[in-house]
Enzyme design. Sequence first.
Site, mmCIF file in Angstrom:
data_model
loop_
_atom_site.group_PDB
_atom_site.id
_atom_site.type_symbol
_atom_site.label_atom_id
_atom_site.label_comp_id
_atom_site.label_asym_id
_atom_site.label_seq_id
_atom_site.Cartn_x
_atom_site.Cartn_y
_atom_site.Cartn_z
ATOM 1 N N SER A 107 0.828 -1.205 0.000
ATOM 2 C CA SER A 107 0.000 0.000 0.000
ATOM 3 C C SER A 107 0.874 1.272 0.000
ATOM 4 O O SER A 107 0.572 2.251 -0.696
ATOM 5 C CB SER A 107 -0.929 -0.030 1.212
ATOM 6 O OG SER A 107 -1.642 1.148 1.281
ATOM 7 N N ALA A 109 3.967 1.541 -1.229
ATOM 8 C CA ALA A 109 4.581 1.688 -2.558
ATOM 9 C C ALA A 109 3.552 2.255 -3.531
ATOM 10 O O ALA A 109 3.876 3.084 -4.386
ATOM 11 C CB ALA A 109 5.097 0.336 -3.039
ATOM 12 N N ASP A 149 7.921 3.152 5.627
ATOM 13 C CA ASP A 149 7.728 2.340 4.404
ATOM 14 C C ASP A 149 7.715 3.219 3.157
ATOM 15 O O ASP A 149 8.356 2.904 2.146
ATOM 16 C CB ASP A 149 6.392 1.571 4.479
ATOM 17 C CG ASP A 149 6.364 0.552 5.608
ATOM 18 O OD1 ASP A 149 7.313 0.525 6.410
ATOM 19 O OD2 ASP A 149 5.386 -0.209 5.688
HETATM 20 C C1 MEV Z 1 4.542 -1.536 8.911
HETATM 21 O O1 MEV Z 1 5.184 -1.957 7.706
HETATM 22 C C2 MEV Z 1 5.542 -0.964 9.857
HETATM 23 C C3 MEV Z 1 5.015 -0.535 11.216
HETATM 24 O O2 MEV Z 1 6.173 -0.174 11.975
HETATM 25 C C4 MEV Z 1 4.071 0.640 11.132
HETATM 26 C C5 MEV Z 1 4.727 1.947 10.736
HETATM 27 O O3 MEV Z 1 5.953 2.034 10.673
HETATM 28 O O4 MEV Z 1 3.956 2.921 10.520
HETATM 29 C C6 MEV Z 1 4.337 -1.674 11.936
#
Ligand code: MEV
Length: 315
Positions: A107, A109, A149
């Site tokens: 999501s 990306a 992310d």
């Molecule tokens: C999700 O890929 C990573 C988490 O650390 C959430 C975030 O960083 O916002 C769980």
Amino acid sequence: MKSTASAPAKVILFGEHFVVYDIKSILCAIDKRVKVTSTTTDEKKIFIKSSMGQILWDLSNPKQEIKSSFKPFAHIAKKLIDEFNHEGGLEITINSDIPSGVGLGSSSACCVAVAGSVSGLFTKYPKEKILELAIQGEQTVFENVSGADTTVSTFGGIIEYDKKTGYKKLDVDTDFHLIIANSKQTHSTHKIVSKVNEFKKNNSEVFLSLCKKESELVEQVKKSLAKKDLQSLGENMKTNQEYLETIGISNDKLRLMLSVANKTSFGAKITGAGGGGCIIALTDEVNMENTIKDLQNNNFDCFSAKIDTRGLDTF
Ligand code: MEV
């Protein structure tokens, strides 16, 4: 007019969840991508389609609520329509080879690629500005998102990321291979993050101490990376996994996958939100095949991932 952009998936090498609480994390963009093509249309509507479905947002109806996993993308598109006073609408097509809902940042990306593709219809924004839009999109479903992310998907490579101070690229010249195994249990990142928040509220001292330990671990990891010491990095991963077990985001299937992967790799851990999703195992050329074989013999779906150094591409 037409504009295309693509952005990579990611794995969190160290620090998922703790990053939401301002602890530094380390992430890596990987060679699975989503491609988004946008065209301008005459009607005041945003139409978004992918293999997962489609939505039509009639912009002349201000009361229409978007109840779909496409909400962040629609939000980004609308923001850009307003910013550039575009009179008409947009058609957006998403083509992804990133498995969704399993911790590989599909999501995020997509938010990056939508922001890159739609903005490309009107201007050439710097990557920083595209990242800002992508994070705003994500915040429509998950206000407290760390932005880790979307950042690694935008810039590619291996980065250290701090919610307050942003990212720094790590110049890692280590020949490692990551094996990613998918539990096929999908999750909602938002729900798991809320669950961790509950854990934090009910166990504030334990959580605080874990944050401190994670922070120290990340510093240790940077040293292991600089020394190209895969053995220590693997041990660092196992240690991180212990912290993730404590905050309650693991389950029996993930533990089974980890125990299989730990036999031949340098070390393995959950990557991303957990509660299902994927695990990563650190290997080199020598043990890579054995780790893949062992996981497959136990009927776990897995693949080896390469680092994506490009990040967002617009064309
Ligand atoms: C999700 O890929 C990573 C988490 O650390 C959430 C975030 O960083 O916002 C769980």
